[in-house]
Design a protein around this motif. Structure first.
Motif, PDB file in Angstrom:
ATOM      1  N   LYS A  77       0.912  -1.348   0.033  1.00 18.58           N
ATOM      2  CA  LYS A  77       0.053   0.067   0.186  1.00 18.58           C
ATOM      3  C   LYS A  77       0.887   1.361   0.064  1.00 18.58           C
ATOM      4  O   LYS A  77       0.659   2.319  -0.584  1.00 18.58           O
ATOM      5  CB  LYS A  77      -1.006   0.001   1.223  1.00 18.58           C
ATOM      6  CG  LYS A  77      -2.016  -0.957   1.409  1.00 18.58           C
ATOM      7  CD  LYS A  77      -2.545  -1.093   2.417  1.00 18.58           C
ATOM      8  CE  LYS A  77      -3.684  -2.303   2.279  1.00 18.58           C
ATOM      9  NZ  LYS A  77      -4.613  -2.502   3.851  1.00 18.58           N
ATOM     10  N   LYS A  89      -1.744   8.774 -12.499  1.00 15.70           N
ATOM     11  CA  LYS A  89      -2.246   7.273 -12.880  1.00 15.70           C
ATOM     12  C   LYS A  89      -2.035   7.135 -14.664  1.00 15.70           C
ATOM     13  O   LYS A  89      -2.509   7.588 -15.381  1.00 15.70           O
ATOM     14  CB  LYS A  89      -3.440   6.835 -12.507  1.00 15.70           C
ATOM     15  CG  LYS A  89      -3.627   6.627 -10.882  1.00 15.70           C
ATOM     16  CD  LYS A  89      -4.682   6.238 -10.538  1.00 15.70           C
ATOM     17  CE  LYS A  89      -4.716   5.762  -9.174  1.00 15.70           C
ATOM     18  NZ  LYS A  89      -4.792   7.264  -8.167  1.00 15.70           N
ATOM     19  N   GLU A 101       1.896  -9.237  -6.275  1.00 18.88           N
ATOM     20  CA  GLU A 101       1.101  -8.742  -5.503  1.00 18.88           C
ATOM     21  C   GLU A 101       0.767  -7.344  -5.522  1.00 18.88           C
ATOM     22  O   GLU A 101      -0.164  -6.467  -5.693  1.00 18.88           O
ATOM     23  CB  GLU A 101       1.422  -8.986  -3.772  1.00 18.88           C
ATOM     24  CG  GLU A 101       1.238 -10.307  -3.468  1.00 18.88           C
ATOM     25  CD  GLU A 101       2.531 -11.206  -3.678  1.00 18.88           C
ATOM     26  OE1 GLU A 101       3.240 -10.973  -4.700  1.00 18.88           O
ATOM     27  OE2 GLU A 101       2.488 -12.124  -2.934  1.00 18.88           O
ATOM     28  N   VAL A 104      -1.072  -6.252  -8.675  1.00 21.80           N
ATOM     29  CA  VAL A 104      -2.652  -6.468  -8.216  1.00 21.80           C
ATOM     30  C   VAL A 104      -3.019  -5.231  -7.650  1.00 21.80           C
ATOM     31  O   VAL A 104      -4.084  -4.594  -8.006  1.00 21.80           O
ATOM     32  CB  VAL A 104      -2.613  -7.900  -7.664  1.00 21.80           C
ATOM     33  CG1 VAL A 104      -4.204  -7.772  -6.992  1.00 21.80           C
ATOM     34  CG2 VAL A 104      -2.460  -8.896  -8.254  1.00 21.80           C
ATOM     35  N   VAL A 105      -2.293  -4.750  -6.559  1.00 21.49           N
ATOM     36  CA  VAL A 105      -2.760  -3.465  -5.683  1.00 21.49           C
ATOM     37  C   VAL A 105      -2.779  -2.328  -6.528  1.00 21.49           C
ATOM     38  O   VAL A 105      -3.416  -1.692  -6.793  1.00 21.49           O
ATOM     39  CB  VAL A 105      -1.870  -3.425  -4.497  1.00 21.49           C
ATOM     40  CG1 VAL A 105      -2.275  -2.115  -3.678  1.00 21.49           C
ATOM     41  CG2 VAL A 105      -2.032  -4.528  -3.571  1.00 21.49           C
ATOM     42  N   GLN A 107      -3.153  -2.109 -10.129  1.00 23.48           N
ATOM     43  CA  GLN A 107      -4.090  -2.253 -10.969  1.00 23.48           C
ATOM     44  C   GLN A 107      -5.328  -1.807 -10.533  1.00 23.48           C
ATOM     45  O   GLN A 107      -6.235  -1.175 -10.957  1.00 23.48           O
ATOM     46  CB  GLN A 107      -4.126  -3.502 -11.503  1.00 23.48           C
ATOM     47  CG  GLN A 107      -5.129  -3.775 -12.623  1.00 23.48           C
ATOM     48  CD  GLN A 107      -4.889  -5.195 -13.430  1.00 23.48           C
ATOM     49  OE1 GLN A 107      -4.195  -5.726 -12.950  1.00 23.48           O
ATOM     50  NE2 GLN A 107      -6.158  -5.361 -14.355  1.00 23.48           N
ATOM     51  N   LYS A 108      -5.660  -2.294  -9.202  1.00 27.61           N
ATOM     52  CA  LYS A 108      -7.017  -2.025  -8.718  1.00 27.61           C
ATOM     53  C   LYS A 108      -7.050  -0.485  -8.151  1.00 27.61           C
ATOM     54  O   LYS A 108      -8.087  -0.008  -8.086  1.00 27.61           O
ATOM     55  CB  LYS A 108      -6.996  -2.697  -7.051  1.00 27.61           C
ATOM     56  CG  LYS A 108      -7.431  -4.319  -7.340  1.00 27.61           C
ATOM     57  CD  LYS A 108      -7.328  -4.940  -6.019  1.00 27.61           C
ATOM     58  CE  LYS A 108      -7.655  -6.416  -6.126  1.00 27.61           C
ATOM     59  NZ  LYS A 108      -7.873  -7.147  -4.801  1.00 27.61           N
ATOM     60  N   ASP A 109      -5.961   0.070  -8.089  1.00 26.35           N
ATOM     61  CA  ASP A 109      -5.681   1.600  -7.922  1.00 26.35           C
ATOM     62  C   ASP A 109      -6.040   2.344  -9.202  1.00 26.35           C
ATOM     63  O   ASP A 109      -5.984   3.677  -9.266  1.00 26.35           O
ATOM     64  CB  ASP A 109      -4.677   2.022  -7.099  1.00 26.35           C
ATOM     65  CG  ASP A 109      -4.503   3.318  -6.559  1.00 26.35           C
ATOM     66  OD1 ASP A 109      -5.424   3.660  -5.573  1.00 26.35           O
ATOM     67  OD2 ASP A 109      -3.660   4.297  -6.758  1.00 26.35           O
ATOM     68  N   GLY A 110      -5.904   1.846 -10.148  1.00 25.72           N
ATOM     69  CA  GLY A 110      -6.012   2.450 -11.438  1.00 25.72           C
ATOM     70  C   GLY A 110      -4.955   2.482 -12.560  1.00 25.72           C
ATOM     71  O   GLY A 110      -4.970   3.155 -13.472  1.00 25.72           O
ATOM     72  N   THR A 113      -0.939  -1.898 -15.866  1.00 25.98           N
ATOM     73  CA  THR A 113       0.190  -2.584 -15.385  1.00 25.98           C
ATOM     74  C   THR A 113       0.656  -3.744 -16.384  1.00 25.98           C
ATOM     75  O   THR A 113       0.050  -4.326 -17.081  1.00 25.98           O
ATOM     76  CB  THR A 113      -0.124  -3.413 -13.878  1.00 25.98           C
ATOM     77  OG1 THR A 113      -1.051  -4.137 -14.178  1.00 25.98           O
ATOM     78  CG2 THR A 113      -0.611  -2.215 -13.149  1.00 25.98           C
ATOM     79  N   LYS A 129      -3.682 -14.528 -10.540  1.00 28.62           N
ATOM     80  CA  LYS A 129      -4.283 -13.313 -10.201  1.00 28.62           C
ATOM     81  C   LYS A 129      -4.611 -12.155 -11.201  1.00 28.62           C
ATOM     82  O   LYS A 129      -5.114 -11.306 -10.814  1.00 28.62           O
ATOM     83  CB  LYS A 129      -3.266 -12.701  -8.988  1.00 28.62           C
ATOM     84  CG  LYS A 129      -2.698 -13.731  -8.023  1.00 28.62           C
ATOM     85  CD  LYS A 129      -1.714 -12.892  -7.308  1.00 28.62           C
ATOM     86  CE  LYS A 129      -1.226 -14.116  -6.001  1.00 28.62           C
ATOM     87  NZ  LYS A 129       0.006 -13.505  -5.473  1.00 28.62           N
TER      88      LYS A 129
END
Length: 283
Positions: A77, A89, A101, A104-105, A107-110, A113, A129
């Motif tokens: 994070k 972004k 990992e 993944v984080v 990509q979820k944040d915009g 990747t 994943k």
């Protein structure tokens, strides 16, 4: 790049896989340590063949691994917050993505990747994943990434000079590179000496200082914009160093060595590991 006039620094053992002994040679021009002899490309994979090579697994078999992954989730994070502070972004390339990992984080944040990962086992876990990979750096278009990250990866690359050229090629003119590597000038490195786990020979071929990072990237017309500490690393490295030195993980002793390393870093600005933020001088 040919590093000349290297000076013998010390002998260090590969405690985690082969038990072989290697030498570290110091290059005074770049303030860089170099593992000698450097394994050839054909032999290098066997030094990673261990279930204990934690960055290539999602294993949570032991208390140590569980704590490692808990700390790692917090660090992930923080890494995303850091790249968000460097750039709007956009496109993100993570080299040495491991089991994915971080991507993944992100990509979820915009972020859009892409990963690079040579280890097939780790790559397969990441693909499950939803992480997308490129085959290699050469297959990627020039000036296509806003941010490039290498979290404890640059020390592993066999052909350092060629890699730095590729990093600069792939980065957009206004882009940022974030490099995290161990620091052999930290308190915990000096305290544990030949037992310091972050030497990790021969997987770690190059051992960087602030001077070496600044000078090496200056060759690619990039400048060092900031240096940030990785304070968790002193505790993790001290735990492994205690194991190599005494045969067991002495948690209390390792905690105090790690703490002392971070306190020392406040005055010396030499922490167990650093994050280097690099940008083009043309910006």
């Amino acid at each position: 790049m040919i590093f000349q006039n290297n000076i013998f620094y010390k002998k260090v053992k590969d405690y985690s896989v082969s038990q072989e002994v290697f030498e570290l040679h110091h290059n005074p021009e770049y303030d860089l340590l170099i593992t000698f002899p450097k394994p050839n490309l054909e032999d290098l994979p066997r030094y990673y063949e261990s279930d204990d090579y934690i960055s290539h697994t999602d294993g949570k078999r032991t208390l140590f691994e569980k704590v490692y992954h808990l700390v790692k989730s917090i660090a992930l994070k923080n890494k995303v917050k850091l790249i968000n502070a460097q750039s709007e972004k956009g496109t993100l390339l993570d080299i040495g993505a491991g089991t994915g990992e971080f991507l993944v984080v992100a990509q979820k944040d915009g972020w859009q990747t892409t990963g690079i990962e040579p280890n097939s086992k780790a790559k397969a876990i990441a693909e499950q994943k939803g992480v997308c990979f490129a085959a290699d750096l050469a297959s990627l278009e020039s000036h296509s990434f806003d941010v490039i990250t290498m979290w404890h990866v640059l020390e592993h690359v066999p052909n350092l000079d060629e890699y730095l050229v590729e990093l600069h090629r792939l980065l957009k003119p206004q882009g940022t590179i974030l490099i995290a590597v161990p620091n052999f000038k930290s308190f915990d490195a000096l305290f544990y000496g030949k037992y310091w786990a972050a030497f990790d020979v021969p997987r770690h071929i190059w051992h960087f200082s602030k001077t070496s990072i600044e000078k090496l990237f200056a060759r690619q017309s990039m400048y060092l914009a900031a240096v940030l500490p990785m304070k968790f690393d002193s505790y993790y490295v001290s735990l492994l160093s205690e194991k190599y030195k005494t045969g067991s993980m002495k948690f209390i002793r390792a905690f105090f060595v790690g703490l002392k390393s971070n306190l020392s870093g406040r005055s010396t600005n030499e922490y167990s590991s650093h994050i280097y933020i690099l940008k083009n001088t043309k910006n």
